[in-house]
Design a protein around this motif. Sequence first.
Motif, mmCIF file in Angstrom:
data_model
loop_
_atom_site.group_PDB
_atom_site.id
_atom_site.type_symbol
_atom_site.label_atom_id
_atom_site.label_comp_id
_atom_site.label_asym_id
_atom_site.label_seq_id
_atom_site.Cartn_x
_atom_site.Cartn_y
_atom_site.Cartn_z
ATOM 1 N N VAL A 99 -47.740 -49.156 57.227
ATOM 2 C CA VAL A 99 -46.547 -49.385 56.403
ATOM 3 C C VAL A 99 -46.792 -48.698 55.065
ATOM 4 C CG1 VAL A 99 -45.102 -51.105 55.265
ATOM 5 C CG2 VAL A 99 -46.090 -51.595 57.511
ATOM 6 N N GLN A 161 -38.805 -54.119 52.677
ATOM 7 C CA GLN A 161 -40.254 -54.096 52.883
ATOM 8 C C GLN A 161 -40.611 -54.891 54.140
ATOM 9 O OE1 GLN A 161 -42.991 -52.650 50.606
ATOM 10 N NE2 GLN A 161 -43.616 -52.779 52.716
ATOM 11 N N GLU A 164 -39.874 -52.831 57.170
ATOM 12 C CA GLU A 164 -40.938 -51.835 57.425
ATOM 13 C C GLU A 164 -42.093 -52.483 58.200
ATOM 14 O OE1 GLU A 164 -40.890 -48.700 56.955
ATOM 15 O OE2 GLU A 164 -39.383 -48.325 55.408
ATOM 16 N N ILE A 165 -42.444 -53.713 57.817
ATOM 17 C CA ILE A 165 -43.548 -54.408 58.492
ATOM 18 C C ILE A 165 -43.131 -54.804 59.920
ATOM 19 C CG2 ILE A 165 -45.011 -56.481 58.427
ATOM 20 C CD1 ILE A 165 -44.873 -56.239 55.317
ATOM 21 N N GLN A 168 -43.393 -52.008 62.394
ATOM 22 C CA GLN A 168 -44.751 -51.780 62.889
ATOM 23 C C GLN A 168 -45.169 -52.881 63.864
ATOM 24 O OE1 GLN A 168 -46.462 -49.089 62.628
ATOM 25 N NE2 GLN A 168 -45.003 -48.123 61.237
ATOM 26 N N LEU A 178 -51.492 -51.554 55.416
ATOM 27 C CA LEU A 178 -50.418 -51.817 54.446
ATOM 28 C C LEU A 178 -50.790 -51.191 53.110
ATOM 29 C CD1 LEU A 178 -50.308 -55.600 55.301
ATOM 30 C CD2 LEU A 178 -48.524 -54.001 55.946
#
Length: 540
Positions: A99, A161, A164-165, A168, A178
């Motif tokens: 990320v 955010q 984005e995590i 993954q 990260l």
Amino acid sequence: MTAPLDPTLQPPPKTGALALTTYQLTKRFGAFTALDHVDIEVRPGTVHALLGENGAGKSTLVKAIVGYHLPDEGAVLIDGREHAITSPVVARELGIGMVYQHFTVVPGMTVAENLLLAKGQLPAVIPWKQVRAELEAFMSTTPFQLDLDARPVDLSAGEKQKLEILKQLYLQPRLLILDEPTSVLTPQEADEVLGALRDRAHAGDVSVIMISHKFREVMEVADDVSVLRRGKLMGSHRVADTTPRLLGAEMMGQAESANSGAAMGTIGQELERTAQPLDAAERLRIEALSVDGDRGERAVRDFTLSVKAGEIVGVAGVSGNGQRELMEALVGQRDRAGGQVFVAGEAYRATRAQNQRLNVRSLPEEPLRNASVGDLSVAMNIGLRRFDQAPAARGGWLRGGVLRQQARELIATYGIKTQGENAPIRSLSGGNVQRAVLARELDGQVDVLLVANPVFGLDFAAVAEIHSRIMAVRNAGGAVLLISEDLDELLKLADRIVVMSEGQVVHGCDARDADRHVLGSFMGGHHHGPHDHGAHQEAA
């Protein structure tokens, strides 16, 4: 010739947390060695923090692990076996996800579409009913929830955010990297995200490498920590066996830390704060200020605040809530849409003459872009405030020798590292540009100081020095307005803190009584209810 292997006999891809080792990992860019024979061991099912100042090699290290940079020497081992990770695609196949600091979500697509896109290799026709069921099943297992039909444009920075995590996690990585994941999160969101990932690691599902510059996060979340400095590994430790002070010494270099007690001030030493009279005069007053953003939207709305002599008022908020536009309007870089600003009771328009007469100084964000002229020399930049006044000017003529002499004195006082006062300011490092701007702005009497994110990206020594100089302005009776996205910085420096959310003041309190999580809930926009009115009174 051997018969091709029966695909049904191929071992299934491994799942669960992996062990990662870097052996003598080295990366050079031309003559510069960004990574110098680094050995790091990430134990399976743990959170491993990487600490180090900007330019220490943290990002280079993780980019070498995910195949963005091919190392010049050394190797990456997964579960004890060496792998040539030649691209991020290879890394993904090995179960490594990353990320990044910058968002990569596609704005026009929904959360569901963004998640699906992360998978790659999509069929020509997507069976949405089946995919939707899969995504809902995935969401039910995730540490935080997002609406699958929402578009990034509807999401806050913190929710982006999280997306984005989630992208993954959807790929079921065995190692998740990260890069400063909490820089856009409120304290609550940071605790939620990091706590959830730590729980996943400890359950054996994934190993986590986390780049951070916040000691608090490392001490609370990580199992192990490695410190990089100038491309070299300074040490790896179990978090339980170390302290922020020891880690800080390693970040700065052991030799330097022995004689730089001041620089260690950022890690726990209190700055000297002198008591100020209770009836101090109001130096700065902002009344119902409104400012438009770059796209014509209202970025600051009815912002009201006052700062007294001998007081630092901190403005907290998640990035993008109008702080930049507020600062630009105060220093005259952006038009005001409404409201007024007063300095010492006089209507203030941020003219050069007013700044000189009322002793108003500013330290804007990104000083090279906002507070200096890159091609001009350090001496000329330091002289920008005074070049047309005696003794630097006489009879309308600029006296370069006097300017250079003044600059040499300030370069020495502020420890500015430069090839001389005649070097162009753009040739200096970020910390030294900031020191040069600081030298110019704080030279002489300062009655009002406007500051935004003053230490972003600077090393420990520069942070400690800039903090102590801001405090010195306050102790000498100056009024300081400090806008910062770093809550720790505000809790350390400010006398009062107000929270800015969606362009407005939504909360205010005495810094000594401030509760990190209360501030966080207001930063996150959870500020509905009767408490609001008291907040506005307090702020004003």
